[in-house]
Design a protein around this motif. Structure first.
Motif, PDB file in Angstrom:
ATOM      1  N   GLN A  31      -8.747  -5.246 -14.384  1.00 15.03           N
ATOM      2  CA  GLN A  31      -9.879  -6.157 -14.259  1.00 15.03           C
ATOM      3  C   GLN A  31      -9.486  -7.582 -14.617  1.00 15.03           C
ATOM      4  N   GLN A  32      -8.534  -7.744 -15.559  1.00  5.54           N
ATOM      5  CA  GLN A  32      -8.070  -9.093 -15.898  1.00  5.54           C
ATOM      6  C   GLN A  32      -7.493  -9.796 -14.678  1.00  5.54           C
ATOM      7  N   VAL A  33      -6.692  -9.058 -13.925  1.00  2.00           N
ATOM      8  CA  VAL A  33      -6.082  -9.613 -12.717  1.00  2.00           C
ATOM      9  C   VAL A  33      -7.146  -9.921 -11.679  1.00  2.00           C
ATOM     10  N   ILE A  34      -8.059  -8.978 -11.478  1.00  2.00           N
ATOM     11  CA  ILE A  34      -9.114  -9.164 -10.478  1.00  2.00           C
ATOM     12  C   ILE A  34      -9.978 -10.370 -10.810  1.00  2.00           C
ATOM     13  N   ASP A  35     -10.303 -10.544 -12.089  1.00  2.00           N
ATOM     14  CA  ASP A  35     -11.140 -11.680 -12.503  1.00  2.00           C
ATOM     15  C   ASP A  35     -10.442 -13.007 -12.229  1.00  2.00           C
ATOM     16  N   ILE A  36      -9.145 -13.071 -12.486  1.00  2.00           N
ATOM     17  CA  ILE A  36      -8.400 -14.311 -12.228  1.00  2.00           C
ATOM     18  C   ILE A  36      -8.359 -14.595 -10.733  1.00  2.00           C
ATOM     19  N   LEU A  37      -8.085 -13.576  -9.940  1.00  2.00           N
ATOM     20  CA  LEU A  37      -8.005 -13.766  -8.494  1.00  2.00           C
ATOM     21  C   LEU A  37      -9.352 -14.157  -7.899  1.00  2.00           C
ATOM     22  N   ALA A  38     -10.449 -13.751  -8.556  1.00  2.00           N
ATOM     23  CA  ALA A  38     -11.794 -13.983  -8.016  1.00  2.00           C
ATOM     24  C   ALA A  38     -12.407 -15.305  -8.471  1.00  2.00           C
ATOM     25  N   SER A  98       0.806  -1.219   0.000  1.00  2.00           N
ATOM     26  CA  SER A  98       0.000   0.000   0.000  1.00  2.00           C
ATOM     27  C   SER A  98       0.839   1.268   0.000  1.00  2.00           C
ATOM     28  N   CYS A  99       2.145   1.148   0.239  1.00  2.00           N
ATOM     29  CA  CYS A  99       3.016   2.322   0.282  1.00  2.00           C
ATOM     30  C   CYS A  99       3.577   2.689  -1.086  1.00  2.00           C
ATOM     31  N   SER A 100       3.235   1.941  -2.111  1.00  2.00           N
ATOM     32  CA  SER A 100       3.727   2.246  -3.453  1.00  2.00           C
ATOM     33  C   SER A 100       2.756   1.680  -4.472  1.00  2.00           C
ATOM     34  N   SER A 101       2.895   2.131  -5.711  1.00  2.00           N
ATOM     35  CA  SER A 101       2.135   1.546  -6.809  1.00  2.00           C
ATOM     36  C   SER A 101       3.087   1.285  -7.955  1.00  2.00           C
ATOM     37  N   ILE A 102       2.686   0.389  -8.859  1.00  2.00           N
ATOM     38  CA  ILE A 102       3.531   0.006  -9.989  1.00  2.00           C
ATOM     39  C   ILE A 102       3.200   0.875 -11.191  1.00  2.00           C
ATOM     40  N   LEU A 103       4.236   1.421 -11.800  1.00  2.00           N
ATOM     41  CA  LEU A 103       4.066   2.216 -13.008  1.00  2.00           C
ATOM     42  C   LEU A 103       3.818   1.269 -14.180  1.00  2.00           C
ATOM     43  N   LEU A 104       2.753   1.505 -14.920  1.00  2.00           N
ATOM     44  CA  LEU A 104       2.392   0.651 -16.046  1.00  2.00           C
ATOM     45  C   LEU A 104       3.121   1.105 -17.303  1.00  2.00           C
ATOM     46  N   PRO A 105       3.358   0.161 -18.246  1.00  2.00           N
ATOM     47  CA  PRO A 105       2.886  -1.233 -18.280  1.00  2.00           C
ATOM     48  C   PRO A 105       3.759  -2.163 -17.430  1.00  2.00           C
ATOM     49  N   VAL A 106       3.178  -3.299 -17.055  1.00  2.00           N
ATOM     50  CA  VAL A 106       3.896  -4.319 -16.318  1.00  2.00           C
ATOM     51  C   VAL A 106       3.305  -5.675 -16.690  1.00  2.00           C
ATOM     52  N   THR A 107       4.124  -6.699 -16.643  1.00  2.00           N
ATOM     53  CA  THR A 107       3.670  -8.059 -16.916  1.00  2.00           C
ATOM     54  C   THR A 107       3.778  -8.877 -15.645  1.00  2.00           C
ATOM     55  N   ALA A 108       2.757  -9.674 -15.377  1.00  2.00           N
ATOM     56  CA  ALA A 108       2.745 -10.504 -14.176  1.00  2.00           C
ATOM     57  C   ALA A 108       2.109 -11.846 -14.491  1.00  2.00           C
ATOM     58  N   THR A 109       2.506 -12.858 -13.740  1.00  2.00           N
ATOM     59  CA  THR A 109       1.881 -14.173 -13.824  1.00  2.00           C
ATOM     60  C   THR A 109       0.943 -14.308 -12.631  1.00  2.00           C
ATOM     61  N   VAL A 110      -0.355 -14.378 -12.911  1.00  2.00           N
ATOM     62  CA  VAL A 110      -1.380 -14.380 -11.866  1.00  2.00           C
ATOM     63  C   VAL A 110      -2.008 -15.762 -11.814  1.00  2.00           C
ATOM     64  N   ASN A 111      -1.780 -16.464 -10.711  1.00  2.00           N
ATOM     65  CA  ASN A 111      -2.284 -17.840 -10.564  1.00  2.00           C
ATOM     66  C   ASN A 111      -1.964 -18.685 -11.801  1.00  2.00           C
ATOM     67  N   ASP A 122      -3.812 -17.382  -3.774  1.00  2.00           N
ATOM     68  CA  ASP A 122      -3.525 -16.545  -4.935  1.00  2.00           C
ATOM     69  C   ASP A 122      -2.038 -16.199  -4.994  1.00  2.00           C
ATOM     70  N   THR A 123      -1.488 -16.208  -6.202  1.00  2.00           N
ATOM     71  CA  THR A 123      -0.084 -15.839  -6.399  1.00  2.00           C
ATOM     72  C   THR A 123       0.021 -14.838  -7.550  1.00  2.00           C
ATOM     73  N   VAL A 124       0.849 -13.823  -7.327  1.00  2.00           N
ATOM     74  CA  VAL A 124       1.153 -12.842  -8.367  1.00  2.00           C
ATOM     75  C   VAL A 124       2.670 -12.721  -8.460  1.00  2.00           C
ATOM     76  N   GLU A 125       3.217 -13.102  -9.618  1.00  2.00           N
ATOM     77  CA  GLU A 125       4.663 -13.026  -9.834  1.00  2.00           C
ATOM     78  C   GLU A 125       4.941 -11.922 -10.849  1.00  2.00           C
ATOM     79  N   LEU A 126       5.615 -10.883 -10.396  1.00  2.00           N
ATOM     80  CA  LEU A 126       5.921  -9.743 -11.259  1.00  2.00           C
ATOM     81  C   LEU A 126       7.150 -10.030 -12.111  1.00  2.00           C
ATOM     82  N   GLN A 127       7.147  -9.512 -13.324  1.00  2.71           N
ATOM     83  CA  GLN A 127       8.322  -9.604 -14.180  1.00  2.71           C
ATOM     84  C   GLN A 127       9.154  -8.343 -14.005  1.00  2.71           C
TER      85      GLN A 127
END
Length: 352
Positions: free
Chosen positions: A90-97, A64-77, A104-109
């Motif tokens: 929303q793509q990320v939220i839909d996968i997590l939901a 919560s102390c930072s945000s990611i500057l877009l674009p970014v690629t991540a592997t979500v679940n 849930d796992t989110v791996e940032l590139q």
């Protein structure tokens, strides 16, 4: 990131010994301004309310102390997602939901660029370095020095500056949160300041309504109230997660369903209710196999309370259960509910 400054006993002692004051203060200054040090509660409130709020993408970065500057690629679940703009969140939220009790796992590139609470941008080369930023954020949160996100000051605001002898030395008009943060975080120990009241701010605890403040005390009270509400909301969110786990792991039956003093639990006595991890629910008649299963959906949500929304289809009897229920209490064996639209309607589910 610059940490919030701490009060020193020596400076406060010297401040309390000051006895001189202005004989007259003009209309811009106010009749009796509250002069604050760089280490005062008001300075802390202004700094924390003006910090960059990085909580909007916590589902992605967990910080919560930072945000990611877009674009970014991540592997979500296990699914690779490229987020080009905020609409792609929303793509990320839909996968997590997709499932409500999975891990849930989110791996940032890496590398990624993040914006910190002090508005600076930093390139992070790998997960190990990023974990360090997360640790710093957790430390700030534990110390109560994280950003205050439930109060949004309406700009511009004016701060009046004073010497240590309480003589007004000037004023500054601040147009944005970033300007306010920079000004307060760099404020020296050799001067004092006062907020030129009245100011207005939008406060979450007041239903996102704009409130006018006329003193430091009123401003502090609003912050305390909204932080207390945030604490309740965070606890409700944790309780909602715990309830989801209990629902998915268990098999339930209706112990009571009371409508205006009449208990009709017998109408459901032959059924067991099974909540699945994909937010579907099935009521199965375990006595008469010829009776078709009753299909439905459910959703657990939270605000300051926890809510269970039930929707069954294809069975008139179960229409009574189609409610948004407030969870009045729950444990591993019993869940007590009250309709949010009909206080006379209650439901108790017990785990078999």
């Amino acid at each position: 990131m610059k940490n919030l400054k701490f009060i020193t006993a020596l400076f406060l002692t010297s401040l309390m010994t000051l006895t001189s004051c202005q004989d007259e203060i003009d209309n811009e200054s106010g009749d009796n301004p509250n002069t604050n040090t760089s280490n005062s509660q008001t300075a802390s409130n202004l700094e924390r309310t003006s910090m960059y709020d990085g909580s909007f993408d916590d589902f992605l970065d967990g910080n919560s102390c930072s945000s990611i500057l877009l674009p970014v690629t991540a592997t979500v679940n296990g699914t690779e997602v490229t987020i080009v703009n905020q609409a792609d969140y929303q793509q990320v939220i839909d996968i997590l939901a997709q499932f409500n009790t999975d891990e849930d796992t989110v791996e940032l590139q890496f590398p990624i660029t993040i914006t910190l609470s002090n508005y600076t941008q930093v390139v992070v080369e790998n997960q190990l370095i990023y974990d360090g930023f997360i640790d710093v954020c957790q430390t700030l949160t534990a110390a109560g020095d994280e950003a205050i996100t439930c109060v949004d000051i309406d700009f511009p605001i004016t701060l009046l500056t004073y010497s240590l002898s309480l003589e007004q030395t000037g004023s500054v008009v601040l147009e944005t949160e970033q300007q306010l943060y920079a000004y307060i975080s760099d404020f020296g120990d050799d001067q004092l300041f006062a907020i030129n009241y009245p100011i207005t701010a939008t406060v979450d605890a007041s239903g996102n309504q704009a409130i006018t403040f006329n003193s430091d005390a009123e401003f502090q009270a609003a912050i305390s109230d909204c932080l207390n509400v945030q604490g309740v909301e965070e606890q409700a969110a944790e309780d909602a997660d715990a309830l989801e786990t209990i629902l998915v792991d268990g098999l339930f039956q209706v112990q009571s369903v009371i409508n205006a003093g009449v208990d009709t639990a017998s109408d459901f006595a032959e059924f067991t209710i099974d909540f699945a991890n994909d937010l579907s629910v099935v009521a199965e008649n375990t006595v008469n196999v010829a009776v078709q299963d009753v299909q439905g959906t459910y959703q657990v949500a939270s605000q300051t309370e926890v809510f269970l929304d039930l929707t069954f289809t294809g069975n008139v009897t179960f229409n009574l259960l189609n409610q948004n229920w407030a969870v009045t209490s729950f444990n591993n064996t019993t869940i007590s509910l009250q309709s949010t639209t009909n206080a006379a309607l209650t439901l108790v589910l017990t785990q078999i």
